[in-house]
Design a protein around this motif. Structure first.
Motif, mmCIF file in Angstrom:
data_model
loop_
_atom_site.group_PDB
_atom_site.id
_atom_site.type_symbol
_atom_site.label_atom_id
_atom_site.label_comp_id
_atom_site.label_asym_id
_atom_site.label_seq_id
_atom_site.Cartn_x
_atom_site.Cartn_y
_atom_site.Cartn_z
ATOM 1 N N LEU A 42 12.085 -1.265 23.462
ATOM 2 C CA LEU A 42 12.245 -1.463 22.019
ATOM 3 C C LEU A 42 12.683 -0.160 21.357
ATOM 4 N N ASN A 43 12.053 0.936 21.750
ATOM 5 C CA ASN A 43 12.427 2.251 21.222
ATOM 6 C C ASN A 43 13.865 2.617 21.563
ATOM 7 N N ILE A 44 14.189 2.483 22.829
ATOM 8 C CA ILE A 44 15.494 2.965 23.274
ATOM 9 C C ILE A 44 16.640 2.080 22.766
ATOM 10 N N SER A 45 16.415 0.766 22.709
ATOM 11 C CA SER A 45 17.477 -0.128 22.243
ATOM 12 C C SER A 45 17.759 0.068 20.749
ATOM 13 N N ILE A 46 16.707 0.210 19.957
ATOM 14 C CA ILE A 46 16.899 0.424 18.513
ATOM 15 C C ILE A 46 17.453 1.827 18.270
ATOM 16 N N GLY A 47 16.957 2.791 19.033
ATOM 17 C CA GLY A 47 17.437 4.164 18.875
ATOM 18 C C GLY A 47 18.908 4.287 19.187
ATOM 19 N N ARG A 48 19.339 3.688 20.285
ATOM 20 C CA ARG A 48 20.752 3.787 20.686
ATOM 21 C C ARG A 48 21.658 2.940 19.791
ATOM 22 N N THR A 49 21.114 1.864 19.242
ATOM 23 C CA THR A 49 21.943 0.963 18.426
ATOM 24 C C THR A 49 22.034 1.410 16.971
ATOM 25 N N PHE A 50 20.888 1.791 16.395
ATOM 26 C CA PHE A 50 20.856 2.079 14.953
ATOM 27 C C PHE A 50 20.591 3.547 14.619
ATOM 28 N N ASN A 51 20.086 4.313 15.589
ATOM 29 C CA ASN A 51 19.768 5.719 15.355
ATOM 30 C C ASN A 51 18.933 5.888 14.080
ATOM 31 N N SER A 52 17.916 5.031 13.918
ATOM 32 C CA SER A 52 17.125 5.049 12.681
ATOM 33 C C SER A 52 15.680 4.665 12.972
ATOM 34 N N PHE A 53 14.753 5.554 12.658
ATOM 35 C CA PHE A 53 13.339 5.262 12.822
ATOM 36 C C PHE A 53 12.875 4.219 11.804
ATOM 37 N N ILE A 54 13.523 4.182 10.647
ATOM 38 C CA ILE A 54 13.189 3.174 9.632
ATOM 39 C C ILE A 54 13.531 1.777 10.148
ATOM 40 N N VAL A 55 14.670 1.639 10.822
ATOM 41 C CA VAL A 55 15.040 0.349 11.406
ATOM 42 C C VAL A 55 14.033 -0.038 12.482
ATOM 43 N N PHE A 56 13.575 0.946 13.236
ATOM 44 C CA PHE A 56 12.540 0.691 14.251
ATOM 45 C C PHE A 56 11.279 0.121 13.597
ATOM 46 N N ASN A 57 10.817 0.752 12.521
ATOM 47 C CA ASN A 57 9.630 0.257 11.810
ATOM 48 C C ASN A 57 9.871 -1.127 11.226
ATOM 49 N N LEU A 58 11.070 -1.351 10.714
ATOM 50 C CA LEU A 58 11.405 -2.649 10.113
ATOM 51 C C LEU A 58 11.353 -3.763 11.157
ATOM 52 N N ILE A 59 11.947 -3.523 12.320
ATOM 53 C CA ILE A 59 11.963 -4.539 13.380
ATOM 54 C C ILE A 59 10.550 -4.778 13.917
ATOM 55 N N CYS A 60 9.775 -3.721 14.074
ATOM 56 C CA CYS A 60 8.380 -3.878 14.510
ATOM 57 C C CYS A 60 7.585 -4.701 13.502
ATOM 58 N N SER A 61 7.847 -4.495 12.221
ATOM 59 C CA SER A 61 7.146 -5.244 11.173
ATOM 60 C C SER A 61 7.568 -6.709 11.166
ATOM 61 N N ILE A 62 8.834 -6.970 11.451
ATOM 62 C CA ILE A 62 9.306 -8.364 11.555
ATOM 63 C C ILE A 62 8.568 -9.073 12.686
ATOM 64 N N ILE A 63 8.479 -8.413 13.841
ATOM 65 C CA ILE A 63 7.763 -8.989 14.988
ATOM 66 C C ILE A 63 6.310 -9.255 14.626
ATOM 67 N N PHE A 64 5.675 -8.276 13.984
ATOM 68 C CA PHE A 64 4.259 -8.394 13.652
ATOM 69 C C PHE A 64 4.007 -9.517 12.654
ATOM 70 N N ILE A 65 4.724 -9.526 11.542
ATOM 71 C CA ILE A 65 4.502 -10.527 10.484
ATOM 72 C C ILE A 65 4.804 -11.930 10.997
ATOM 73 N N TYR A 66 5.894 -12.077 11.733
ATOM 74 C CA TYR A 66 6.256 -13.387 12.278
ATOM 75 C C TYR A 66 5.162 -13.903 13.221
ATOM 76 N N SER A 67 4.681 -13.035 14.103
ATOM 77 C CA SER A 67 3.707 -13.447 15.115
ATOM 78 C C SER A 67 2.365 -13.820 14.503
ATOM 79 N N ILE A 68 1.871 -12.992 13.570
ATOM 80 C CA ILE A 68 0.576 -13.274 12.950
ATOM 81 C C ILE A 68 0.660 -14.532 12.089
ATOM 82 N N ASN A 69 1.786 -14.723 11.396
ATOM 83 C CA ASN A 69 1.980 -15.944 10.607
ATOM 84 C C ASN A 69 2.005 -17.173 11.517
ATOM 85 N N LYS A 70 2.631 -17.027 12.672
ATOM 86 C CA LYS A 70 2.696 -18.123 13.644
ATOM 87 C C LYS A 70 1.298 -18.457 14.163
ATOM 88 N N PHE A 71 0.525 -17.431 14.468
ATOM 89 C CA PHE A 71 -0.842 -17.632 14.955
ATOM 90 C C PHE A 71 -1.670 -18.386 13.913
#
Length: 362
Positions: free
Chosen positions: A96-125
């Motif tokens: 997850l780190n390396i793919s986002i880093g190489r694609t977007f070169n942005s730690f903010i995008v990394f946090n955004l994608i992690c938050s999408i995964i988290f919110i989606y999963s907890i809402n699903k649960f």
């Protein structure tokens, strides 16, 4: 503080509205809920220098992606030199780190994608018990979302994938459940303790796959696994986790309620197995707690917050009287909010969360 209060309180407001709204107007509630999730994503995904391990995750992200640091470490966030953790034991988080880093070169995008995964999963649960989803999500908002997800991203993502695994497990989609369980364990090894949930799997191929992955993990991450053992259980420094006693022992009332109200709550075989495995996790955590290994006990028991939330949802879904449902919503809100307030006033890392900062408004 206002931002966090909104995130905690709004799901309970929607839960109250859900009790009185007509079926033909449910779309209005769905729109409000979707807006709330987007608001949470904005707050979580675009945060700036928020969370106790911000510097560690930032340093790891830039190091894994082989980039030079483009900004200074923020004051108050682990001011000593960062020791970059290797991720041999968490290949999914590494990828997850390396793919986002190489694609977007942005730690903010990394946090955004992690938050999408988290919110989606907890809402699903929370949708496992559809009528209780707002109460359950509100229960999770105070500690799991604000404290764990913003502060300890890797374990929060592992718990998110574990929540998805539980969702498919209760929906009788065992293959999907097992896949997300593997993803969870390859994000943070601590979630592998729930493997007994799948011991009775009839699909021999899934069992072989899990054993093969486990063997690969042991071979390639042996040094890291041994390091965990040395520092947390062996002769090394036994790290102490502030507040671990409260966070571990607070699980006990939920287990007692679940046990004594089994008949009234109409517990299924799957739910009973979930209870038994979670109970084993709790017993191990308490044992570690009282043998001065509070950090590993704390991390192990943290996953039980999913069981806590499920118990809250199960009780709420079985309440029949409108007045009692409202009382239960209010009591759960009080528990959730005061849990957050209690953490704020007892943590040593208050400055890592407050005041809230957002990259958009810098």
């Amino acid at each position: 503080m206002i931002i966090y209060s909104i995130i905690i309180i709004l799901p309970f407001v929607l839960s109250i509205l859900n009790l009185s709204i007509k079926k033909e107007e449910k779309f209005k509630l769905d729109f409000l809920w979707f807006s709330y999730l987007l608001f949470s994503l904005f707050i979580f995904g675009f945060r700036y220098q928020i969370g106790g391990d911000w510097n560690n995750y930032y340093a790891a992200f830039m190091n894994i992606a082989n980039f030079d640091f483009s900004q200074k470490m923020s004051p108050g966030f682990n001011p000593n030199k960062i020791n970059i953790n290797n991720y041999e034991d968490s290949i999914i988080f590494y990828l997850l780190n390396i793919s986002i880093g190489r694609t977007f070169n942005s730690f903010i995008v990394f946090n955004l994608i992690c938050s999408i995964i988290f919110i989606y999963s907890i809402n699903k649960f929370c949708k496992i018990l559809e009528t209780s989803k707002y109460v359950m999500y509100g229960f999770f908002a105070s500690y799991l979302s604000i404290v764990v997800h913003l502060g300890y991203v890797r374990q929060s993502i592992a718990i998110a994938f574990l929540a998805l695994s539980f969702y498919f497990y209760f929906k009788n989609k065992i293959t999907n459940s097992f896949v997300f369980f593997i993803i969870s364990t390859q994000t943070h090894i601590i979630t592998s303790i729930f493997v007994p949930l799948f011991i009775k799997l009839k699909n021999i191929y899934l069992i072989i796959l899990f054993l093969a992955l486990g063997l690969i993990l042991i071979i390639f991450a042996w040094e890291k696994i041994y390091l965990y053992y040395y520092y947390y259980l062996g002769d090394g420094i036994h790290f102490q986790s502030r507040g671990a006693f409260v966070r571990v022992l607070i699980n006990i009332p939920f287990f007692l309620v679940f046990f004594f109200l089994k008949k009234q709550l109409k517990i299924s075989k799957k739910e009973n197995l979930f209870f038994k495995i979670s109970l084993i996790v709790l017993i191990i955590s308490i044992f570690l707690l009282f043998t001065d290994k509070s950090t590993i006990a704390d991390r192990l028991a943290l996953q039980l917050i999913l069981f806590q939330g499920y118990t809250v949802g199960k009780i709420f879904s079985n309440l029949k009287i409108y007045f009692m449902k409202n009382i239960f919503i209010f009591l759960t809100l009080c528990f959730s909010y005061f849990q957050f307030i209690g953490w704020v006033f007892t943590t040593n890392f208050y400055d890592s969360w407050l005041p809230y900062k957002n990259i958009i408004f810098q």
